[in-house]
Design a protein around this motif. Sequence first.
Motif, PDB file in Angstrom:
ATOM      1  N   ASP A 122     -78.150 -20.367  61.150  1.00 39.71           N
ATOM      2  CA  ASP A 122     -78.763 -19.059  60.888  1.00 39.71           C
ATOM      3  C   ASP A 122     -79.646 -19.110  59.647  1.00 39.71           C
ATOM      4  O   ASP A 122     -80.769 -18.609  59.648  1.00 39.71           O
ATOM      5  CB  ASP A 122     -77.696 -17.980  60.711  1.00 39.71           C
ATOM      6  CG  ASP A 122     -77.026 -17.566  62.007  1.00 39.71           C
ATOM      7  OD1 ASP A 122     -77.510 -17.942  63.094  1.00 39.71           O
ATOM      8  OD2 ASP A 122     -75.993 -16.868  61.918  1.00 39.71           O
TER       9      ASP A 122
ATOM     10  N   ASN B 180     -83.344 -12.386  65.188  1.00 42.76           N
ATOM     11  CA  ASN B 180     -81.900 -12.174  65.384  1.00 42.76           C
ATOM     12  C   ASN B 180     -81.467 -12.584  66.787  1.00 42.76           C
ATOM     13  O   ASN B 180     -80.385 -13.156  66.964  1.00 42.76           O
ATOM     14  CB  ASN B 180     -81.520 -10.718  65.113  1.00 42.76           C
ATOM     15  CG  ASN B 180     -81.424 -10.406  63.649  1.00 42.76           C
ATOM     16  OD1 ASN B 180     -80.919 -11.195  62.865  1.00 42.76           O
ATOM     17  ND2 ASN B 180     -81.931  -9.244  63.259  1.00 42.76           N
TER      18      ASN B 180
ATOM     19  N   ALA C  48     -81.239 -16.263  66.948  1.00 46.46           N
ATOM     20  CA  ALA C  48     -79.998 -16.712  66.296  1.00 46.46           C
ATOM     21  C   ALA C  48     -78.812 -16.578  67.244  1.00 46.46           C
ATOM     22  O   ALA C  48     -77.956 -17.473  67.310  1.00 46.46           O
ATOM     23  CB  ALA C  48     -79.757 -15.914  65.014  1.00 46.46           C
TER      24      ALA C  48
END
Length: 173
Positions: A52, A149, A152
Amino acid sequence: MHQAVGLDAFNDMPLQKAVHALYECCNCVTLARDLARGRPYADHNALFRRADALLFSLSEESIDDILQAYPPISSRPGSMKSRAEQCSVWDSRPSVMAHLRSAARDYADVFGFEFVMHVGGPGAAEAVIVAINDRLHHDLETERKVGRNELARINRSRLERMLGPEGGYDNWG
């Protein structure tokens, strides 16, 4: 794709093999190389946190390169399953798929890149259509953050599949 290799085996892989396994997960040589060089990882979460952190440190140009590795959401493998395979992620009803293709085109026209979202389970096509329509209200900066996001989440899912369960499998013989 590498699957269920286990954390210990992953930590012990030669660098090039680890980079290859990680590239299959994240579609980014830089990210894969930096993750591989960060070994050994103490546990799955350490790898996930590092993945991340690296993803969120990449330039927008690198994110665009990653996004180009994904086919348009309405043409991904499995998108057009037969009626007998309705339990799959994607819906085979032509009207739903046509709506999905139209929404994906609208999204790409607005933002200049393909829609990306971590999806799974029955009814995914409808969920993607709803998400696209919701995300069309974002400004470009917000949508780029949301897209990162989602990348991720996809990476984590793929890394989990690559590693297998925490603690590995019990092999009795």
